[in-house]
Write an enzyme that holds these catalytic residues in place. Sequence first.
Site, PDB file in Angstrom:
ATOM      1  N   SER A  36      38.596  38.090 -26.015  1.00  0.00           N
ATOM      2  CA  SER A  36      39.696  38.433 -25.124  1.00  0.00           C
ATOM      3  C   SER A  36      39.340  37.932 -23.741  1.00  0.00           C
ATOM      4  O   SER A  36      38.162  37.811 -23.389  1.00  0.00           O
ATOM      5  CB  SER A  36      39.920  39.944 -25.096  1.00  0.00           C
ATOM      6  OG  SER A  36      40.897  40.287 -24.117  1.00  0.00           O
ATOM      7  N   LEU A  74      48.095  35.330 -30.412  1.00  0.00           N
ATOM      8  CA  LEU A  74      48.485  35.259 -29.008  1.00  0.00           C
ATOM      9  C   LEU A  74      50.005  35.150 -28.870  1.00  0.00           C
ATOM     10  O   LEU A  74      50.715  34.898 -29.855  1.00  0.00           O
ATOM     11  CB  LEU A  74      47.820  34.030 -28.366  1.00  0.00           C
ATOM     12  CG  LEU A  74      46.287  34.005 -28.372  1.00  0.00           C
ATOM     13  CD1 LEU A  74      45.785  32.650 -27.865  1.00  0.00           C
ATOM     14  CD2 LEU A  74      45.725  35.136 -27.526  1.00  0.00           C
ATOM     15  N   LYS A  97      53.143  33.642 -36.778  1.00  0.00           N
ATOM     16  CA  LYS A  97      54.464  33.032 -36.741  1.00  0.00           C
ATOM     17  C   LYS A  97      55.185  33.421 -35.464  1.00  0.00           C
ATOM     18  O   LYS A  97      54.856  34.452 -34.887  1.00  0.00           O
ATOM     19  CB  LYS A  97      55.302  33.433 -37.962  1.00  0.00           C
ATOM     20  CG  LYS A  97      55.262  34.864 -38.434  1.00  0.00           C
ATOM     21  CD  LYS A  97      55.411  36.023 -37.511  1.00  0.00           C
ATOM     22  CE  LYS A  97      56.708  36.153 -36.763  1.00  0.00           C
ATOM     23  NZ  LYS A  97      56.677  37.305 -35.829  1.00  0.00           N
TER      24      LYS A  97
END
Length: 325
Positions: A36, A74, A97
């Site tokens: 992160s 993300l 997706k």
Amino acid sequence: MARLNIGVMGAAGIAPRAMTGPSKHVKEVEVVAVASRDATKAKEFAKKHGVPRALGSYDELLRDPSVDAVYIPLPNSMHAAWSIKALRSGKHVLCEKPLASNADEARRMNAVAGETGLALVEAFHYRYHPVADQLKRIVNSGEIGEIMRAELRWKFDTSRSNIRFDYSLSGGALMDIGCYQIHLLRFLTGQEPLVTDASAERTSEQVDGAMVAHLHFPGGLDARIECSMISKELVQDLQLYGSKGELRCDSPFLPHAGGSIRILHDANKKRVKIDPTETYVYQLKAFAAAARGGTPAITGGDDAIRNMEAIDAIYRKAGLQPRGT
């Protein structure tokens, strides 16, 4: 087959459900790191979900030689850049997706996957669950005759502060959930759609809080998809209308969460049994096979390009810009 060591790029809310949880049931993989941009957030995620290493940047994850593949949950606008960077770093990629913000981005991603010879897989997890093939077999069997019309709905309500309403992050209802509906129709027909009409309920100038689109397929099927993130109605279903009967499927994209298939033929009704195993478990097994065994993924880059082309066409028909443009 050697174990696939996976790194999670981003401590996103979907990651436990789609990756760290299912990995405990898939012996072919191990989640070995999470990265992160906020090191504290990475450490908290790692501790909570039993991930061995927490890293303070995405680049650090890509430099890690023990990581074979990355899972990318993300925001949509970041999928292309980080997938391409991961592939060029020698990592297989399972990307959430929709694969990209638009079809041009998907083409670039697929080209890099081809150059590197690495797996690039779009995380349409439902497609790896047996229910998808069950639906396809029923359609192909002729049990309900020639399929003339299809209706798909996926509607819920979520906070307007959610990043899915941010155009700069390639948000919108069509991107978030309508992409599934297009994908399923393309799979069931084996054809690419013509967008005949589309209308959006906007939450900002370029963002669709809800979308309705009408599609026509070369074989004669007419379909209506409705997706909404601003609806007080909670529904996810598929209805197929054939010349001999109807098929109704509840929760086609999350079949393990109360899904059902019912076939109505004249006065007869039939219910089809659904495997309760989570879709994400099947997806992770397939990703490992694609990365380690070279088994082509059924939701690879070529498929993603065609799905994004349909999404772009719907946005244009609705008077909105494709995302990332």
